[in-house]
Design a protein around this motif. Structure first.
Motif, mmCIF file in Angstrom:
data_model
loop_
_atom_site.group_PDB
_atom_site.id
_atom_site.type_symbol
_atom_site.label_atom_id
_atom_site.label_comp_id
_atom_site.label_asym_id
_atom_site.label_seq_id
_atom_site.Cartn_x
_atom_site.Cartn_y
_atom_site.Cartn_z
ATOM 1 N N THR A 73 0.850 -1.179 0.000
ATOM 2 C CA THR A 73 0.000 0.000 0.000
ATOM 3 C C THR A 73 0.891 1.237 0.000
ATOM 4 O OG1 THR A 73 -0.122 0.050 2.406
ATOM 5 C CG2 THR A 73 -1.860 -1.152 1.267
ATOM 6 N N GLU A 74 0.286 2.364 -0.310
ATOM 7 C CA GLU A 74 1.023 3.617 -0.308
ATOM 8 C C GLU A 74 0.602 4.429 0.911
ATOM 9 O OE1 GLU A 74 2.063 5.786 -4.064
ATOM 10 O OE2 GLU A 74 0.648 7.214 -3.180
ATOM 11 N N VAL A 75 1.582 4.825 1.706
ATOM 12 C CA VAL A 75 1.350 5.639 2.897
ATOM 13 C C VAL A 75 1.962 7.008 2.630
ATOM 14 C CG1 VAL A 75 1.843 5.900 5.353
ATOM 15 C CG2 VAL A 75 1.405 3.627 4.422
ATOM 16 N N LYS A 76 1.138 8.066 2.711
ATOM 17 C CA LYS A 76 1.640 9.423 2.499
ATOM 18 C C LYS A 76 1.573 10.171 3.828
ATOM 19 C CE LYS A 76 1.786 13.283 -0.589
ATOM 20 N NZ LYS A 76 1.422 13.848 -1.861
ATOM 21 N N LEU A 77 2.702 10.782 4.192
ATOM 22 C CA LEU A 77 2.810 11.454 5.486
ATOM 23 C C LEU A 77 3.308 12.882 5.335
ATOM 24 C CD1 LEU A 77 4.663 8.629 7.444
ATOM 25 C CD2 LEU A 77 2.214 9.091 7.442
ATOM 26 N N LYS A 78 2.901 13.725 6.255
ATOM 27 C CA LYS A 78 3.487 15.050 6.430
ATOM 28 C C LYS A 78 4.611 14.867 7.436
ATOM 29 C CE LYS A 78 3.714 19.578 6.381
ATOM 30 N NZ LYS A 78 4.472 20.211 5.324
ATOM 31 N N GLY A 119 14.025 11.673 14.859
ATOM 32 C CA GLY A 119 13.970 13.036 15.385
ATOM 33 C C GLY A 119 13.017 13.974 14.663
ATOM 34 N N PHE A 120 12.151 13.433 13.828
ATOM 35 C CA PHE A 120 11.182 14.243 13.092
ATOM 36 C C PHE A 120 9.774 13.945 13.586
ATOM 37 C CE2 PHE A 120 14.800 13.250 10.390
ATOM 38 C CZ PHE A 120 15.266 14.532 10.083
ATOM 39 N N ASP A 121 8.842 14.843 13.295
ATOM 40 C CA ASP A 121 7.436 14.602 13.591
ATOM 41 C C ASP A 121 6.740 14.207 12.299
ATOM 42 O OD1 ASP A 121 7.519 15.312 16.345
ATOM 43 O OD2 ASP A 121 7.542 17.418 15.792
ATOM 44 N N ALA A 122 5.834 13.253 12.375
ATOM 45 C CA ALA A 122 5.128 12.791 11.188
ATOM 46 C C ALA A 122 3.665 12.502 11.514
ATOM 47 C CB ALA A 122 5.798 11.538 10.622
ATOM 48 N N ARG A 123 2.823 12.694 10.507
ATOM 49 C CA ARG A 123 1.410 12.388 10.651
ATOM 50 C C ARG A 123 0.830 12.067 9.267
ATOM 51 N NH1 ARG A 123 2.225 17.713 10.825
ATOM 52 N NH2 ARG A 123 0.983 19.105 9.554
ATOM 53 N N THR A 124 -0.246 11.339 9.249
ATOM 54 C CA THR A 124 -0.876 11.012 7.965
ATOM 55 C C THR A 124 -1.514 12.268 7.390
ATOM 56 O OG1 THR A 124 -2.884 10.295 9.095
ATOM 57 C CG2 THR A 124 -1.298 8.584 8.507
ATOM 58 N N ILE A 125 -1.591 12.295 6.083
ATOM 59 C CA ILE A 125 -2.203 13.431 5.385
ATOM 60 C C ILE A 125 -3.611 13.049 5.009
ATOM 61 C CG2 ILE A 125 -2.093 14.939 3.374
ATOM 62 C CD1 ILE A 125 0.901 14.441 3.271
ATOM 63 N N GLU A 131 7.981 20.157 0.087
ATOM 64 C CA GLU A 131 6.609 20.017 0.577
ATOM 65 C C GLU A 131 6.549 19.481 2.000
ATOM 66 O OE1 GLU A 131 4.262 17.674 -2.096
ATOM 67 O OE2 GLU A 131 4.579 19.044 -3.781
ATOM 68 N N GLY A 132 7.648 18.906 2.476
ATOM 69 C CA GLY A 132 7.656 18.305 3.802
ATOM 70 C C GLY A 132 6.805 17.055 3.874
ATOM 71 N N THR A 133 6.891 16.241 2.810
ATOM 72 C CA THR A 133 6.087 15.024 2.762
ATOM 73 C C THR A 133 6.951 13.812 2.450
ATOM 74 O OG1 THR A 133 5.598 15.312 0.405
ATOM 75 C CG2 THR A 133 4.008 16.234 1.975
ATOM 76 N N GLY A 134 6.400 12.664 2.738
ATOM 77 C CA GLY A 134 7.031 11.404 2.394
ATOM 78 C C GLY A 134 5.983 10.423 1.921
ATOM 79 N N THR A 135 6.316 9.670 0.885
ATOM 80 C CA THR A 135 5.432 8.635 0.367
ATOM 81 C C THR A 135 6.175 7.315 0.448
ATOM 82 O OG1 THR A 135 4.443 10.251 -1.131
ATOM 83 C CG2 THR A 135 4.018 7.925 -1.597
ATOM 84 N N PHE A 136 5.517 6.325 1.022
ATOM 85 C CA PHE A 136 6.136 5.032 1.287
ATOM 86 C C PHE A 136 5.292 3.928 0.664
ATOM 87 C CE2 PHE A 136 7.108 8.080 4.508
ATOM 88 C CZ PHE A 136 8.440 7.895 4.784
ATOM 89 N N LYS A 137 5.894 3.111 -0.183
ATOM 90 C CA LYS A 137 5.233 1.921 -0.719
ATOM 91 C C LYS A 137 5.668 0.780 0.185
ATOM 92 C CE LYS A 137 4.489 1.580 -5.068
ATOM 93 N NZ LYS A 137 4.600 1.364 -6.527
ATOM 94 N N THR A 138 4.700 0.238 0.943
ATOM 95 C CA THR A 138 5.076 -0.632 2.047
ATOM 96 C C THR A 138 3.985 -1.621 2.431
ATOM 97 O OG1 THR A 138 5.799 -0.585 4.357
ATOM 98 C CG2 THR A 138 4.261 1.119 3.696
ATOM 99 N N ASN A 139 4.388 -2.628 3.179
ATOM 100 C CA ASN A 139 3.447 -3.541 3.831
ATOM 101 C C ASN A 139 3.284 -3.194 5.310
ATOM 102 O OD1 ASN A 139 2.724 -5.137 1.623
ATOM 103 N ND2 ASN A 139 4.480 -6.472 1.886
ATOM 104 N N LEU A 140 3.962 -2.154 5.774
ATOM 105 C CA LEU A 140 3.834 -1.705 7.157
ATOM 106 C C LEU A 140 2.657 -0.741 7.286
ATOM 107 C CD1 LEU A 140 7.596 -0.945 7.900
ATOM 108 C CD2 LEU A 140 6.293 -2.954 8.620
ATOM 109 N N ASP A 141 2.086 -0.657 8.480
ATOM 110 C CA ASP A 141 1.003 0.304 8.680
ATOM 111 C C ASP A 141 1.573 1.699 8.944
ATOM 112 O OD1 ASP A 141 1.818 0.321 11.352
ATOM 113 O OD2 ASP A 141 0.183 -0.950 12.011
#
Length: 67
Positions: A2-7, A61-67, A39-49
């Motif tokens: 799945t694709e996980v997109k984060l700020k 050391g970064f903060d992340a949240r779902t978009i 943009e301060g984003t990351g997109t991950f193609k993964t089997n992890l949640d």
């Protein structure tokens, strides 16, 4: 996969991007990592949640949240 997109907050340079990419480089459940510094984003193609991905980013050391 799945694709996980984060700020991702706290990234200021390419070194930040590299540290996040390195954190996932040996994770077999992550097929692809794409970080956009501007943009301060990351997109991950993964089997992890998303929660696991966020925890791994916060361990760097970064903060992340779902978009």
């Amino acid at each position: 996969m799945t694709e996980v997109k984060l700020k991702i907050d706290g990234m200021t340079c390419e070194g930040c991007v590299k540290s996040i990419q390195k954190a996932f480089s040996h994770e077999p459940k992550v097929e692809q990592v794409s970080i956009n510094l501007a943009e301060g984003t990351g997109t991950f193609k993964t089997n992890l949640d998303a929660a696991t991905i966020i925890m791994m980013i916060e361990d760097q050391g970064f903060d992340a949240r779902t978009i």
